[in-house]
Design a protein around this motif. Structure first.
Motif, PDB file in Angstrom:
ATOM      1  N   SER A   1      39.322  32.338  36.543  1.00  9.84           N
ATOM      2  CA  SER A   1      39.292  33.789  36.724  1.00  9.84           C
ATOM      3  C   SER A   1      38.178  34.139  37.701  1.00  9.84           C
ATOM      4  CB  SER A   1      39.077  34.499  35.384  1.00  9.84           C
ATOM      5  OG  SER A   1      40.112  34.184  34.472  1.00  9.84           O
TER       6      SER A   1
ATOM      7  N   PHE B   1      45.959  47.786  41.232  1.00 10.34           N
ATOM      8  CA  PHE B   1      45.767  46.548  40.510  1.00 10.34           C
ATOM      9  C   PHE B   1      46.901  46.294  39.521  1.00 10.34           C
ATOM     10  CE2 PHE B   1      41.842  46.802  42.514  1.00 10.34           C
ATOM     11  CZ  PHE B   1      41.173  45.595  42.365  1.00 10.34           C
TER      12      PHE B   1
ATOM     13  N   ASP C   1      44.644  43.279  35.097  1.00  9.59           N
ATOM     14  CA  ASP C   1      43.285  43.436  35.625  1.00  9.59           C
ATOM     15  C   ASP C   1      42.538  44.514  34.843  1.00  9.59           C
ATOM     16  OD1 ASP C   1      43.924  41.543  37.505  1.00  9.59           O
ATOM     17  OD2 ASP C   1      44.517  43.037  39.019  1.00  9.59           O
TER      18      ASP C   1
ATOM     19  N   LEU D   1      39.460  39.873  37.075  1.00  7.13           N
ATOM     20  CA  LEU D   1      40.785  39.408  37.478  1.00  7.13           C
ATOM     21  C   LEU D   1      41.116  38.140  36.706  1.00  7.13           C
ATOM     22  CD1 LEU D   1      40.365  39.868  41.346  1.00  7.13           C
ATOM     23  CD2 LEU D   1      41.138  41.543  39.663  1.00  7.13           C
TER      24      LEU D   1
END
Length: 472
Positions: free
Chosen positions: A366, A400, A404, A420
């Motif tokens: 991530s 997004f 997210d 993220l």
């Protein structure tokens, strides 16, 4: 007729009316005695050399008139009388004229004594006039001296009045500034942010109490710990901690009353640590969170007005600190930030740790995207920061993915963090331009050219500082 005082034999203390700057002997000026002596010594020498030693008997006017008139006019009656007597003695001693045949004895002595009598009379007349002039001069000098003294007193009084007026104007101006400063400090005291609250507390203390040196202490399980000091020199040696068994700490925690060095019992408790000390307490609950201590202040500011306000300031500061502490406790459990689309930073710390640990177990990576919307030199009003936060939130919601997460930083103004999940740093870098365009399109009018700093960071780099901060 003036006469000398036979009892005056000292040169230190002049008689009334005599000049204090001259030297005196038997009530006569020493300078007059010297002048008379030198004159007659020179006159006798000249007489012996050029006039046959007859004491200028045939000279008209007689040369001795000069010294008699000069001394009488210059010094007064006493010195003039001395000059006349000296002239008579020098003229007649061993120098009496022969008595003429058939001359009456009275006529003879009248002829012999006429000149000395004229000398004495003229000396007294001129001397008395000179004496009156000297007395009038002394009176005028005394009056002038008194006038000068009065002028000095008036000038000193005027200067003192000017200083008092200037001090009063300064005090009035300071009180006027104090009202404004207190109002501004009170506004800052409404803040819950630690930096703004600390600045507001300092301004409040300086505005109301005007100390030269003061210190704020926080209560810990081991005693009071110095939090902030104002006015202390860098090389000044003062205690930074006060244990629970310290007399000052026991008094503050046990009685909660204000300590004043002007009271003898309180002076023993303070032990030279300061002039005033008081507990920072919550008015509603009585909880003690710290101590305010004043180490130095101006003498004019250490008054009843300051003592009364000191307790009010302690209560005010204590309530503000407790309110800030409770706000921080609430922030730890808060999920959403100031914007409905953004979550709080406390949740970010937990999510970073969770995703970092989960990624290591499940084998995925991530990343974190950090967005700074304010340059270091820019200071925005609260409404501008709110508008920017709303613009960022709307851009995030529109750009997004549903997985997210967006967060608002409380430690840094204008900073937003995008979490993220399952997105590598290279993939995050690819959407930076897209994010920047979406934010700029939604910035309020006048902020479209605002500096933006967007960077992508691996989540493992964020997890380590977060864990260290939690352990610290």
């Amino acid at each position: 007729m003036a006469s000398t005082d036979s009892k005056s034999t000292d040169t230190a203390t002049p008689l009334p009316g005599q000049e204090t700057g001259a030297r005196w002997l038997w009530g006569l000026r020493v300078s007059a005695l010297i002048e008379i002596g030198l004159f007659f010594a020179a006159a006798i020498a000249i007489d012996l050399l050029f006039f046959g030693g007859h004491r200028f008997t045939e000279v008209r006017p007689h040369p001795f008139w000069f010294i008699v008139v000069l001394v009488s006019v210059q010094y007064g009656a006493n010195e003039g009388l001395l000059a006349a007597i000296a002239a008579s003695v020098v003229l007649l001693f061993d120098n009496l004229p022969p008595q003429s045949f058939g001359q009456d004895v009275y006529d003879y002595w009248i002829g012999v004594g006429l000149r000395p009598a004229l000398w004495v009379g003229i000396a007294q007349a001129l001397g008395q006039l000179r004496g009156r002039q000297i007395r009038e001069r002394d009176i005028l000098r005394a009056r002038l001296h008194n006038v000068q003294k009065q002028a000095e007193v008036i000038t000193a009084s005027f200067d003192e009045l000017k200083r008092a007026k200037a001090a009063l104007e300064a005090r009035i101006a300071r009180q006027f500034r104090t009202v404004i400063t207190t109002y501004r400090a009170a506004q800052a005291m409404d803040a819950v942010d630690e930096g703004r609250l600390a600045s507001g507390i300092d301004d409040l203390i300086l505005a109301i109490l005007s100390p030269r040196k003061f210190s704020l202490w926080t209560l810990t399980p081991s005693g009071f710990v110095l939090t902030r000091a104002h006015g202390w020199a860098d090389d000044e040696q003062r205690a930074k901690t006060l244990s629970l068994d310290h007399t000052l700490v026991r008094h503050i925690l046990g009685r909660g009353s204000t300590l004043n060095v002007a009271r003898r019992d309180d002076e023993r408790v303070l032990q030279g640590e300061g002039l005033l000390a008081g507990a920072l307490t919550d008015v509603d609950t009585g909880e003690v969170v710290g101590m305010l201590k004043i180490e130095d202040t101006a003498f004019v500011d250490f008054n009843l007005y300051t003592l009364e306000n000191f307790g009010v300031v302690c209560s005010w500061v204590g309530t503000a600190l407790i309110r800030s502490r409770r706000w921080r406790e609430l922030q730890r459990d808060r999920v959403s930030g100031g914007n409905a689309f953004l979550m709080s930073e406390e949740v970010l710390d937990r999510m970073i740790g969770l995703l970092s640990t989960l990624g290591k177990r499940q084998g995925f990576t991530s990343s974190v995207m950090v967005i700074d919307t304010i340059a270091a030199e820019v200071s925005d009003a609260p409404e501008v920061r709110t508008a920017v936060a709303l613009a960022v939130g709307e851009a995030i919601r529109a750009s997004f993915r549903s997985s997210d997460l967006a967060f608002e930083s409380q430690r840094h103004d204008g900073r937003f963090v995008m979490l993220l999940p399952a997105t590598a740093v290279e993939q995050a870098k690819a959407i930076i331009d897209k994010v920047e365009r979406a934010i700029r399109q939604r910035l309020p009018k006048g902020q479209s050219e605002r500096k933006l700093s967007i960077k992508a960071i691996d989540i493992t780099e964020m997890a380590k500082p977060t864990a260290e901060s939690r352990s610290g």
